[in-house]
Design a protein around this motif. Sequence first.
Motif, PDB file in Angstrom:
ATOM      1  N   LYS A 249     -13.048  -1.241  -0.062  1.00 53.10           N
ATOM      2  CA  LYS A 249     -11.723  -0.695   0.202  1.00 53.10           C
ATOM      3  C   LYS A 249     -10.731  -1.817   0.493  1.00 53.10           C
ATOM      4  O   LYS A 249      -9.572  -1.774   0.053  1.00 53.10           O
ATOM      5  N   PHE A 250     -11.185  -2.832   1.217  1.00 54.61           N
ATOM      6  CA  PHE A 250     -10.319  -3.967   1.550  1.00 54.61           C
ATOM      7  C   PHE A 250      -9.873  -4.705   0.293  1.00 54.61           C
ATOM      8  O   PHE A 250      -8.701  -5.079   0.161  1.00 54.61           O
ATOM      9  N   ARG A 251     -10.802  -4.906  -0.640  1.00 53.44           N
ATOM     10  CA  ARG A 251     -10.434  -5.588  -1.882  1.00 53.44           C
ATOM     11  C   ARG A 251      -9.357  -4.810  -2.637  1.00 53.44           C
ATOM     12  O   ARG A 251      -8.409  -5.387  -3.181  1.00 53.44           O
ATOM     13  N   SER A 252      -9.511  -3.492  -2.648  1.00 54.03           N
ATOM     14  CA  SER A 252      -8.518  -2.659  -3.325  1.00 54.03           C
ATOM     15  C   SER A 252      -7.164  -2.721  -2.625  1.00 54.03           C
ATOM     16  O   SER A 252      -6.109  -2.859  -3.269  1.00 54.03           O
ATOM     17  N   ILE A 253      -7.193  -2.651  -1.296  1.00 55.09           N
ATOM     18  CA  ILE A 253      -5.956  -2.725  -0.516  1.00 55.09           C
ATOM     19  C   ILE A 253      -5.267  -4.071  -0.726  1.00 55.09           C
ATOM     20  O   ILE A 253      -4.043  -4.147  -0.898  1.00 55.09           O
ATOM     21  N   MET A 258      -1.105  -7.652  -2.784  1.00 48.70           N
ATOM     22  CA  MET A 258      -0.677  -8.827  -3.545  1.00 48.70           C
ATOM     23  C   MET A 258       0.297  -8.447  -4.651  1.00 48.70           C
ATOM     24  O   MET A 258       1.281  -9.156  -4.911  1.00 48.70           O
ATOM     25  N   ASN A 259       0.044  -7.316  -5.298  1.00 48.40           N
ATOM     26  CA  ASN A 259       0.968  -6.848  -6.336  1.00 48.40           C
ATOM     27  C   ASN A 259       2.341  -6.564  -5.745  1.00 48.40           C
ATOM     28  O   ASN A 259       3.383  -6.891  -6.343  1.00 48.40           O
ATOM     29  N   LYS A 263       5.865  -8.701  -6.477  1.00 48.75           N
ATOM     30  CA  LYS A 263       7.055  -8.028  -6.998  1.00 48.75           C
ATOM     31  C   LYS A 263       8.303  -8.422  -6.214  1.00 48.75           C
ATOM     32  O   LYS A 263       9.398  -8.505  -6.754  1.00 48.75           O
ATOM     33  N   GLY A 264       8.118  -8.655  -4.906  1.00 50.65           N
ATOM     34  CA  GLY A 264       9.251  -8.975  -4.053  1.00 50.65           C
ATOM     35  C   GLY A 264       9.518 -10.458  -3.930  1.00 50.65           C
ATOM     36  O   GLY A 264      10.419 -10.879  -3.177  1.00 50.65           O
TER      37      GLY A 264
END
Length: 270
Positions: A249-253, A258-259, A263-264
């Motif tokens: 779950k942490f890797r997905s979060i 990061m995405n 973007k910002g």
Amino acid sequence: MKKGLFLALSLAATMSLNAAVLATVNGNEITDKDLTPLLGAHGAEFDKIPEQMKKQLIDVAINGQLILEQAKKDGVEKTKEYKEALEFSQDNVLRNVWTQNEYKKVKIPEADVKAFYEKNKDRIFVSPAQTKAKHILVATQKEAEDIIAQLKGLKGDALKSKFSELAKTKSIDKGSAMNGGELGWFDESRMVPAFSRAAFALKNGTITIKPVKSEFGYHVILKEDSKAKTTVSYDKVKKSIEEQLRSEKFRSIMQDKMNELRKGAKIEYK
């Protein structure tokens, strides 16, 4: 014991007021908490490691303190290299602490842990059937038949004793021969198929009545004991499942985070 900023930050979470003093170097204390970075490589707690290793680790810490003191005497803190390395180290500490804090925020409901266990208990959390056996390995079928004849009619301790004696003198598997032919516990996948089939088919305390041929020669097998296939209990694997699910779950979060951050941000490849 005085330390540089990087080491002080990296150890902040583990330092405590009641640290045990293990040595002093020019008046500076070496405590058990100072050995935390060294123990990390061994995956152990200081009070649970052998005395000889304790002494070695303390000596490493003492040497480190002596180097630190000499570096200060030599004015390393004023050099450009030190300041650059310190800045780099501080940045790494910030990244590591932030990542650790984000990881701690990840919570896995026990219902999810339980569901994972139920779904996989018959596939992942299974301890296969096992057999404990001895063997005598010889080059020819005739040799194996002669050994079986010598063991015929023996039972219990008499069989075990004679089998061990013959294994030591007759077996060409020298690794097990010195231990009376002992192979220990194994599941079916550990041995060549012909050997496994014969060993698992035996009753406890009995030997093969015919030589068992394999690519290694001819075996006479004594089955000492057996364990049935069992399912590992939920309580024993609960923590490992939880950590696995938390890591996934942490890797997905983190990927989503990061995405979002990218973007910002204004990123230019050069």
